[in-house]
Design an enzyme around this catalytic site. Structure first.
Site, short mmCIF file in Angstrom:
data_model
loop_
_atom_site.label_atom_id
_atom_site.label_comp_id
_atom_site.label_asym_id
_atom_site.label_seq_id
_atom_site.Cartn_x
_atom_site.Cartn_y
_atom_site.Cartn_z
N SER A 175 122.99 69.57 37.20
CA SER A 175 124.39 69.96 37.32
C SER A 175 124.70 70.32 38.76
O SER A 175 123.83 70.39 39.62
CB SER A 175 124.68 71.16 36.42
OG SER A 175 123.94 72.28 36.87
N ALA A 176 125.98 70.57 39.01
CA ALA A 176 126.40 70.96 40.35
C ALA A 176 125.77 72.29 40.75
O ALA A 176 125.51 72.54 41.92
CB ALA A 176 127.93 71.06 40.42
#
Length: 206
Positions: free
Chosen positions: A10-11
């Site tokens: 994920s970011a």
């Protein structure tokens, strides 16, 4: 039979190392690795889609943890069904051997146990999510009774926002180009454009 590895980060957690090490230890070849890097709330997974298209009956997909297959357990269950039932490939979950279907593939008991464990995990996760939402709602209600106000003011739009918004509407620039020109994040520029577009459409309907 081909063995593939799927990695998703994920970011907030862009560190691939743990998953890459796990794939190497599982003897997954580099050419058979599919890696998706998420950004914000975007969950488009081009590499995962490519993997599904390549996957054949009898192949094996290796993931480090079960949550790599989806954002929540309803999606995880759907992807599990698609891979094991529709495509008839196997799934190996490194962090949870009980979920592996690679062992005793033709033993109904082994398949049943893997499916049952996944269903139990899904139930526990959804129940916990419901409890969290309930506690949040109760906390918000209690805070409102105490006079606490919620919500935050949106930042004012950059001076040239309308210029780049109109260029985007006409298809003359991309979201990325407009956001960069205004020194905004791509997600924020896109969200504000969509909000403005919806407001315009709403006004036309009145």
């Amino acid at each position: 039979m081909n063995t593939y590895g799927y990695i998703r980060v994920s970011a907030k957690d862009q560190n691939l190392d743990r998953q890459l090490i796990a794939m190497k230890e599982a003897s997954v070849e580099q050419k058979n690795l599919y890696i998706d890097k998420m950004s914000g709330k975007d969950f488009a997974r081009p590499q995962y889609i490519k993997l599904l298209r390549r996957l054949k009956k009898g192949d094996r997909v290796i993931v480090k943890s079960i949550d790599r297959l989806g954002r929540d357990y309803s999606e995880i269950l759907e992807q599990w069904r698609k891979i094991t039932k529709e495509i008839e490939a196997d799934i190996q979950v490194i962090d949870m051997p009980l979920l592996n279907t690679t062992q005793d593939r033709f033993d109904l008991t082994g398949v049943f146990i893997a499916d049952l464990v996944l269903q139990i995990l899904a139930y526990v996760a959804e129940t916990e999510r419901a409890f969290i939402k309930q506690r949040q709602a109760e906390g918000i209600a209690a805070a409102k009774l105490r006079g606490v106000k919620f919500g935050c003011r949106k930042k004012e739009l950059p001076k040239d926002f309308m210029k780049y918004y109109n260029l985007w509407i006409k298809g003359e620039i991309s979201i990325r180009k407009g956001a960069n020109a205004l020194n905004m994040s791509h997600s924020t520029f896109y969200r504000r454009c969509v909000e403005l577009l919806k407001n315009e459409e709403s006004c036309h309907k009145k």
